[in-house]
Design an enzyme around this catalytic site. Structure first.
Site, PDB file in Angstrom:
ATOM      1  N   LYS A  89      -8.009  -0.679  -3.162  1.00  0.00           N
ATOM      2  CA  LYS A  89      -6.610  -1.378  -3.182  1.00  0.00           C
ATOM      3  C   LYS A  89      -6.739  -1.870  -4.938  1.00  0.00           C
ATOM      4  O   LYS A  89      -7.880  -2.407  -5.129  1.00  0.00           O
ATOM      5  CB  LYS A  89      -6.114  -2.271  -2.369  1.00  0.00           C
ATOM      6  CG  LYS A  89      -4.690  -2.433  -2.481  1.00  0.00           C
ATOM      7  CD  LYS A  89      -4.118  -1.591  -1.671  1.00  0.00           C
ATOM      8  CE  LYS A  89      -2.390  -1.451  -1.647  1.00  0.00           C
ATOM      9  NZ  LYS A  89      -1.820  -0.445  -0.757  1.00  0.00           N
ATOM     10  N   ASP A 136       2.195   1.196  -4.893  1.00  0.00           N
ATOM     11  CA  ASP A 136       2.510   0.349  -3.922  1.00  0.00           C
ATOM     12  C   ASP A 136       3.706  -0.261  -4.267  1.00  0.00           C
ATOM     13  O   ASP A 136       4.311   0.263  -5.310  1.00  0.00           O
ATOM     14  CB  ASP A 136       1.236  -0.441  -3.661  1.00  0.00           C
ATOM     15  CG  ASP A 136       1.257  -1.313  -2.302  1.00  0.00           C
ATOM     16  OD1 ASP A 136       0.990  -0.813  -1.370  1.00  0.00           O
ATOM     17  OD2 ASP A 136       1.565  -2.436  -2.404  1.00  0.00           O
TER      18      ASP A 136
HETATM   19  O1  2IT Z   1      -0.506   0.968   1.479  1.00  0.00           O
HETATM   20  C1  2IT Z   1      -0.602   1.953   1.356  1.00  0.00           C
HETATM   21  O2  2IT Z   1      -1.086   2.906   2.297  1.00  0.00           O
HETATM   22  C2  2IT Z   1      -0.174   2.718   0.096  1.00  0.00           C
HETATM   23  N1  2IT Z   1       0.104   1.906  -0.742  1.00  0.00           N
HETATM   24  C3  2IT Z   1      -0.505   4.255  -0.336  1.00  0.00           C
HETATM   25  C4  2IT Z   1      -1.726   4.332  -0.798  1.00  0.00           C
HETATM   26  C5  2IT Z   1      -2.453   5.976  -1.372  1.00  0.00           C
HETATM   27  O3  2IT Z   1      -3.215   5.952  -1.635  1.00  0.00           O
HETATM   28  O4  2IT Z   1      -1.168   6.658  -1.002  1.00  0.00           O
END
Ligand code: 2IT
Length: 446
Positions: A126, A166
């Site tokens: 993340k 996100d």
């Molecule tokens: O919290 C999540 O799963 C997302 N923001 C999507 C992450 C993604 O790599 O599609």
């Protein structure tokens, strides 16, 4: 709590001070894992949990840029590369003033288990920045995104780490980030997901998180012999996730009666449908980060500084951000007859509020299972990019539906297997953990 788990949580707190959200996410997961640790001493012997709570790598960097008035701005950028035992790091980027290392560590930690549940080969990561998109112009968002990628590009790649969106990062931001990556690396490659449909994006990705949450909720309702038909639903947030949730609930005959922003919530007894759904998209693009305009435009009630959990509903789908349902909110929902809470956001329910729902025995699903449809379709986008091919909406939607059913089945059967029937939190945590833990065992002490 066993001595071992108690000490582990205490160590995480001592070693990572001022990261309360990370402590919260770790505590929830490791508490669920006690039964697994008893049955599988090899996990403890190989320090699997101690390794899981330590990111494989954390990257922090300066993001300098110049605003439209010519003033120099400095933000902080991050990428937490949490765990790559089952695939390249995968997870979104969040642009929001509340972003800190601790917030991103909690999100990256959750992402590891979530991605494992999707059945697709993706590790967890993340990233993001404390940049505040509120009130920024399009050109400022572009300049910031370009500067952010100017550093991030050397740490990511289609086989290394594949970010996505996100909070505060949608199709527009992914476009600017992708453009800059391509320019710096001289490669057109699937380094990001959530791309535009003309340049490698997957159909259904924008809707996927919300659609997936609703498919998951449908499965939960099925276990009680019911469905969305005629149900009143409280939704929080008004962004990308809420937008998908609203669309799919309308299709299935339910009625979404609330939306919310940092400024309060709107109550729309006729339901958020038709033009109102498109209005949500424009609200997000306006960079105002407020919901009050909806109430003005459609002449409905606006409750300033309040949360939607005081409205009488059958189902609640928190779709905004972490820690927005406290025990008093949970009790209010129960008092008003709510029978199902499905987390569309990441960790919107506090640990204490989760216990309130668990004690009441209502349907309660954690985000890492229920909202995994977003990253799952990201995984499908990666697959399409690798093939240099694209599937139709129907194909992607069909796969998404299958994946959500699989995740639901994993939660239910895992909870049963470990003696906690109906406990989706335990089912999701254990179900996500086993695959990652076994892969770590296979790959040795790394
Ligand atoms: O919290 C999540 O799963 C997302 N923001 C999507 C992450 C993604 O790599 O599609």
């Amino acid at each position: 709590m066993s001595e071992y788990v108690k000490n582990l949580v205490a160590d995480v707190k001592a070693k990572n001070p001022s990261e309360p959200e990370f402590h919260q996410a770790v505590e929830e997961v490791v508490t669920s894992l006690e039964v697994v640790l008893e049955r599988h001493p090899e996990y403890r012997a190989n320090k699997i949990l101690e390794r899981l709570v330590e990111p494989e790598r954390v990257i922090m960097f300066r993001v300098p840029w110049v605003n439209d008035r010519g003033e120099v701005q400095v933000n902080r950028g991050f990428r937490v590369q949490m765990n790559s035992s089952i695939g390249p790091y995968k997870g979104g980027l969040r642009f929001h003033p509340s972003v800190t290392l601790g917030i991103l560590k909690f999100l990256a930690f959750e992402q590891v288990f979530k991605n494992s549940l999707t059945t697709l080969p993706m590790g967890g990561g993340k990233g993001g920045s404390d940049f505040d998109p509120k009130g920024k112009t399009d050109s400022e968002i572009m300049k910031f995104s370009q500067s952010f990628m100017t550093e991030l590009f050397r740490h990511v790649g289609p086989n290394t780490d594949v970010p996505a969106g996100d909070i505060g990062v949608g199709g527009r931001e992914i476009g600017y980030l992708f453009g800059q990556y391509k320019r710096l690396s001289n490669e057109f490659t699937g380094v990001l997901t959530g791309k535009g449909r003309n340049w490698g994006g997957s159909l259904i990705r924008p809707e996927a998180t919300g659609f997936g949450v609703v498919y998951f909720t449908e499965e939960m309702l099925k276990t009680k012999g019911t469905n969305f038909e005629g149900k009143r639903v409280a939704v929080s947030g008004f962004g990308n996730v809420a937008w998908g949730v609203v669309q799919k609930i309308n299709e299935l005959g339910g009625k979404v009666v609330t939306l919310s922003g940092p400024d309060g919530y709107i109550y729309d007894p006729d339901g958020v449908s038709g033009d109102k759904v498109n209005f949500m998209l424009n609200l997000r693009l306006s960079n105002k980060d407020a919901i009050a305009d909806y109430a003005d435009r459609f002449k409905v009630e606006f409750h300033a500084e309040k949360k939607p959990w005081e409205v009488e509903v059958d189902i609640a789908i928190p779709s905004a951000t972490q820690n927005e349902i406290y025990p008093e909110d949970a009790k209010m929902l129960l008092k008003n007859g709510c029978m199902c809470v499905c987390e569309a956001a990441n960790m919107p329910t506090t640990l204490e509020a989760t216990h309130v729902f668990e004690d009441a025995g209502i349907l309660f699903a954690p985000g890492k299972a229920a909202n995994a449809g977003g990253v799952a379709v990201s995984g499908l986008e990666m697959a399409q990019n690798s093939m240099r091919y694209s599937w139709t909406s129907e194909e992607v939607d069909q796969r998404l539906k299958m994946i959500m059913k699989d995740i639901h089945a994993t939660c239910v059967t895992t909870a049963e297997k470990y003696g906690a029937e109906g406990n989706y939190v335990l089912g999701a945590n254990i179900g996500g953990f086993i695959k990652v833990a076994n892969s770590m065992l296979d790959q040795g002490i790394v």
